[in-house]
Design an enzyme around this catalytic site. Structure first.
Site, PDB file in Angstrom:
ATOM      1  N   GLU A  91      18.122 142.947 177.171  1.00 34.76           N
ATOM      2  CA  GLU A  91      17.220 143.692 178.115  1.00 34.76           C
ATOM      3  C   GLU A  91      16.137 142.402 178.647  1.00 34.76           C
ATOM      4  OE1 GLU A  91      19.283 145.636 180.390  1.00 34.76           O
ATOM      5  OE2 GLU A  91      20.741 145.919 178.933  1.00 34.76           O
ATOM      6  N   THR A  92      15.214 141.947 178.177  1.00 36.06           N
ATOM      7  CA  THR A  92      14.663 141.962 178.600  1.00 36.06           C
ATOM      8  C   THR A  92      14.229 139.949 178.214  1.00 36.06           C
ATOM      9  OG1 THR A  92      12.909 142.416 176.299  1.00 36.06           O
ATOM     10  CG2 THR A  92      13.024 142.704 179.231  1.00 36.06           C
TER      11      THR A  92
END
EC number: 3.2.1.14
Length: 256
Positions: A91-92
């Site tokens: 996600e990051t």
């Protein structure tokens, strides 16, 4: 994180016992400060925002969730932490195919969504909390006004980790929690089984972003990225990957 199904009376149960000191002995016994820095060594590099994410913030946030990373035997605990960081690293991510140390060494590079999709409720933090109703649910559970103060997720690293762990630990009917799936606390229903939804890392992907990444008969690039991060952390933690790590043959839940 793309979408949460609404929860009825979402409540976070934070036990008084087993706080940060307990998690230092629990989660911290697997993810030491040195391990954390090795896992996320590029998060503070130029072009990344990830120096925001600190080991102390992670341990403090984990202390609010006594079952996180402490459920089951040592193998289960290690696999859960590998799965959590696998999903949140995707996600990051700031990685690319030819990145130094490989594409899966660049988790936790981003704090905010690159292209904000729903201002002011765009993706923030390790799980990339998105959309007003998700900020409402998380805020209600954590005792924070995230609707009026969404930037708390990107300005306070403890809050950022708390939103991610809250999501991980919280079932969203008909979806189970990622925690229950990875720690073998979830029993698939008949509908789950007929839809190919079985315990394993792939089910966590289905919970988080199944509508876009699962049930296509092939693994999407994003799904492959999630698996790549997971395998890296499993290898670092010296634990097997388990079964059903992909979700290509899993039907997503309604609406993703």
């Amino acid at each position: 994180m793309r979408r949460l199904l609404p929860l009825a009376g979402a409540t976070l149960l934070i036990a008084a016992a087993g706080g940060a000191s307990g998690q230092q002995a629990g989660v911290g016994s697997i993810i030491t400060r040195a391990m954390f820095e090795s896992m996320l060594s590029h998060r503070g590099d130029q072009g990344c925002q990830g120096a925001f994410y600190t080991y102390d913030a992670f341990i403090k946030a984990a202390g609010d969730f006594p079952r996180f990373g402490t459920t089951g035997n040592d193998e289960t605990r290690r696999r859960e932490l590998a799965a959590f960081f696998g999903q949140t690293s995707h996600e990051t991510t700031g990685g690319w195919a030819t990145a130094p140390d490989g594409p899966f060494a660049w988790g936790y590079c981003r704090v905010n969504e690159i292209t904000p999709s729903d201002p002011p409720y765009y993706g923030r933090g390790p799980i990339q909390l998105t959309h007003k109703y998700n900020y409402q649910l998380a805020g209600d559970a954590l005792g924070l006004d995230l609707v009026n103060n969404p930037d708390l997720v990107s300005s306070d690293p403890v809050v950022a980790f708390r939103t991610a762990i809250w999501f991980w630990m919280t079932a969203q009917s008909p979806k189970p929690s990622c925690h229950d799936v990875i720690t073998n606390q979830w029993t698939p229903s008949g509908d789950d089984r007929s839809s190919g939804r079985l315990p394993g890392y792939g089910m966590a992907t289905n919970i988080i972003n199944g509508g876009e990444e699962c049930g296509k008969g092939y693994s999407t690039d994003n799904a492959k990225d999630r698996v790549g991060y997971y395998k890296r952390y499993c290898d670092m933690f010296r634990v097997g990957y388990g079964d059903n790590i992909a979700c290509r043959d899993q039907k997503p839940y309604g609406g993703g």
